[in-house]
Every structure is written in C-alpha cells, then in structure tokens.
Design a protein around this motif. Structure first.
Motif, PDB file in Angstrom:
ATOM      1  N   LEU A 191       0.833  -1.202   0.000  1.00  0.00           N
ATOM      2  CA  LEU A 191       0.000   0.000   0.000  1.00  0.00           C
ATOM      3  C   LEU A 191       0.866   1.251   0.000  1.00  0.00           C
ATOM      4  CD1 LEU A 191      -2.811   1.207   0.100  1.00  0.00           C
ATOM      5  CD2 LEU A 191      -2.788   0.961   2.588  1.00  0.00           C
ATOM      6  N   TRP A 192       1.933   1.228   0.764  1.00  0.00           N
ATOM      7  CA  TRP A 192       2.831   2.380   0.827  1.00  0.00           C
ATOM      8  C   TRP A 192       3.461   2.657  -0.543  1.00  0.00           C
ATOM      9  CZ3 TRP A 192       3.443   5.985   4.419  1.00  0.00           C
ATOM     10  CH2 TRP A 192       4.570   6.810   4.373  1.00  0.00           C
ATOM     11  N   ALA A 193       3.919   1.595  -1.211  1.00  0.00           N
ATOM     12  CA  ALA A 193       4.539   1.760  -2.535  1.00  0.00           C
ATOM     13  C   ALA A 193       3.537   2.340  -3.534  1.00  0.00           C
ATOM     14  CB  ALA A 193       5.071   0.415  -3.035  1.00  0.00           C
ATOM     15  N   ILE A 194       2.287   1.917  -3.431  1.00  0.00           N
ATOM     16  CA  ILE A 194       1.255   2.428  -4.337  1.00  0.00           C
ATOM     17  C   ILE A 194       0.949   3.883  -4.036  1.00  0.00           C
ATOM     18  CG2 ILE A 194      -1.203   2.216  -4.913  1.00  0.00           C
ATOM     19  CD1 ILE A 194      -0.817  -0.848  -4.589  1.00  0.00           C
ATOM     20  N   TRP A 195       0.878   4.244  -2.753  1.00  0.00           N
ATOM     21  CA  TRP A 195       0.633   5.650  -2.388  1.00  0.00           C
ATOM     22  C   TRP A 195       1.743   6.557  -2.900  1.00  0.00           C
ATOM     23  CZ3 TRP A 195      -1.210   5.345   3.443  1.00  0.00           C
ATOM     24  CH2 TRP A 195      -2.542   4.896   3.459  1.00  0.00           C
TER      25      TRP A 195
END
Length: 388
Positions: A191-195
């Motif tokens: 999720l962090w990488a996508i954000w």
C-alpha cells in the motif's frame, strides 16, 4: 430511358452523321468537352455507354483495409467466447500484442463492431434490488480508492505471489504491487509503494479479508492496515460481507489484470514479476481509454482535473508495529437482517426495527471511542466502543 441518356445518344448520332460539333452543342446547350466525352464512350464500344457511371470512388482512401476488419472481428469473437472483455479497448490491446499494423483507432474499431452488429452485451449483469446503498464520492482524484488482493497466483515455476491492486474511482488510475505473501507487513509495504505513485486518498474501500481487518479473535484491536490509514488521515471502508460487487470497480479491473497481464506475460523470477507489474501499470495508466472519462486515459484525466495530490514522505516507510492512532474513523457497511442485529467482527449490537433490510454505516470513532450507526446521513444509534 432517361431524358439525359436520349440526349447523349442523339448528340453522338448527329456527330457521326457529319453535323459540326458547334452546331450540336449550341442546339443542346452543352459544351464541346461534354460532346467529346460521349463520343469517346461510344467509341470504346461499351454496353450502356450512354449511362452515367457511379461517382463514388472505387477505392476509399480512409477505408479500413479488409484484412484489418476481419482480424478485428475474429479477435472480438475469440475474446467473447472466452468470456473476457471484448470491447474496443480490449480488442485494440489484443491487436497491439499481436503486432497488427496499421493499428486501428478505438473509433475505427467501434465502427467496425457497429457495422458488423457486434455490439451486443452479455446478459446476467447485476441489477440493483432497490435498497439504497451508501456511495463514496468519486468526482475528484483520490477522493476514493478501491483496493483488493488477488491470489494466490503463480509464476512459471514454484513461486507463489499475491497482487495488491488499487484503483482511483475518479480517474481510473491503477496502482499495483506484487507480494510473496499477504502478511501484515507485506500489505503495508504494498500500500505504501502504491501511495508513493498514486498519492494518498481520502477514502479507501476494501473487502473483509483478514489482511485488512486483522484477527477475528480480537475484534476491537485496530489492524495494522487500519492504523496505517488512520495515521495518514485515510478513512477505510469495509463493504458488506459476501458482497464483492460493492467493490465493483476494482473487481472489474482485476479481470482486466488477469486477462491482459497474468495470462499474457511469462515470468519466472520475482525480478521479472516486479518489472512486469510496473510495465503493466504504466501501460494501463498512459494508454487505456475509458468511455466514462470521455475517451481520456487515466493520466490525461488526472491532468485535466488540475488536482493537487498528497503524497507520503518516502522516508517514513511503515514498519510493524505501528503505533495506535489517537483519532480518525473507519467504517463498516452492513445489511441489517430480520434478526435486527449489527455484526461487527463477530460482535452483535441491537438496532431499531426501522433498520430492517436497510444498509447502514457503522462508524468507529477512535477519538471518541464510539460506534456510531448511520442510515444515510442520519445518525440513528450509538454504542460505547473501546478499541485496543
């Protein structure tokens, strides 16, 4: 026989009878080129020489080549028979993968489909039952994201992985991350990488998977996924149990992800998987056109919105265990059945009779330690809810 054709025959006969061209043209009100045209046609010994020829050109410069039209029809039929996406965009991607040249535009493909009566849709589409359902805003970029985890999937070999897929409901931009497990840390990393690429949304809608909710043994413990969201002012929304179509945009995208990526690209290593995932994300966002966006690509739709996005600090990458948030809200959409009980992670709460067969929103307010029950925008009940 038409009057014009009789005039042509008479003019040619008078010419071959020895009458001068000027006399013939003057009496008929015609020009000398007109007379010589029909004399030439007569001399070519053509049957029906006196009849007008069609004015439409034999070859149309902008007409799609016959071979391309046939390929479009065959590709559409093949996709339809496999129960896959078979609209103009899916067909164009397939043609691009096949190396077809010249590659027809979406408009051309749509014309071919319409011309050949290939625009009918499958039956069996979900029809709403009439019960009002809460809707999240999706007018501006990053107002609402939908998220899902696909898998397990397998590389060519023994490697198993999961796809973490996110889509922005306003612009259809997708964010993808492939993980070797669905552990709490891997979900946070994905999720962090996508954000970092899509930006942080206001709302994030997911299903009721344990990867998002946490362990059912501790219903009031805030999961790491929810903690990450609340620490960045994101409000998680959990759709009703056993109703995956409520996350319909990401569910439809998952089919596209399966059809155009997983079943198309051969990958044997995790490095190939990571590279392929990013390539597909970029290709989708930069070239896939949506009718709901007026034919724009997701990137063009974002640019046209002129929205300012919020991104996380790359140096603040989350690590288990995240601290317990002191504020924020997360929500559960639930259908109240005839037993008049609200089920939140196994805990049952009594609700008023007027909520029977209605979709309600159960909001957990972390700061107030309350569970608030809403029907539409109206709060109808409230319970003490001390989180752990």
């Amino acid at each position: 026989m038409k009057e014009e054709e009789k005039q042509r025959i008479l003019a040619v006969r008078r010419f071959f009878a020895g009458e001068k061209p000027d006399s013939i043209c003057s009496s008929l009100g015609r020009s000398r080129p007109w007379l010589y045209k029909w004399i030439r046609r007569h001399s070519d010994h053509e049957d029906g020489w006196f009849s007008s020829l069609p004015k439409r050109p034999v070859h149309t410069a902008n007409r799609t080549p016959f071979e391309i039209e046939e390929i479009v029809k065959l590709v559409r039929l093949n996709l339809y028979n496999q129960d896959l996406f078979c609209g103009a965009q899916a067909i164009r991607w397939e043609l691009e993968d096949l190396g077809v040249s010249p590659l027809p535009s979406l408009r051309t493909i749509n014309r071919i489909l319409k011309r050949n009566d290939l625009t009918h849709r499958r039956t069996g589409k979900y029809e709403p039952k009439g019960t009002p359902y809460p809707k999240l805003p999706s007018l501006l970029p990053n107002q609402t994201h939908q998220m899902d985890m696909v898998g397990p999937c397998y590389l060519t070999g023994p490697i198993r992985f999961y796809g973490i897929n996110v889509i922005d409901t306003a612009t259809a931009r997708c964010g993808l991350h492939s993980s070797l497990s669905k552990s709490g840390q891997d979900v946070l990393d994905g999720l962090w990488a996508i954000w970092l690429r899509l930006g942080i949304p206001d709302n994030l809608q997911v299903d009721n998977a344990m990867s998002f909710l946490g362990s059912p043994r501790f219903p009031r413990a805030v999961s790491q996924f929810v903690r990450l969201c609340l620490l960045h002012d994101v409000e998680p929304w959990f759709v009703p149990m056993a109703e995956p179509w409520r996350n319909g945009i990401i569910e439809k995208f998952n089919d596209h992800y399966q059809q155009k990526f997983l079943s198309k690209v051969t990958m044997t290593t995790t490095d190939e998987l990571a590279a392929g995932t990013m390539t597909f994300e970029l290709r989708h966002n930069s070239s896939y056109r949506y009718s709901k966006l007026g034919g724009k690509t997701p990137i063009k739709a974002l640019s046209a919105s002129k929205a300012t996005l919020k991104f996380p600090n790359p140096d603040d990458k989350p690590q288990l265990r995240l601290e317990k948030p002191e504020a924020g809200r997360y929500h559960f959409v639930r259908l109240i059945r005839s037993d008049l009980r609200l089920n939140i992670l196994g805990e049952l709460f009594p609700v008023p009779p007027e909520l029977k067969l209605e979709y309600v929103v159960a909001t957990i307010d972390v700061k107030e330690q309350k569970l608030k029950l809403y029907l539409g925008k109206t709060q109808v009940d409230e319970f003490d809810y001390k989180i752990r």
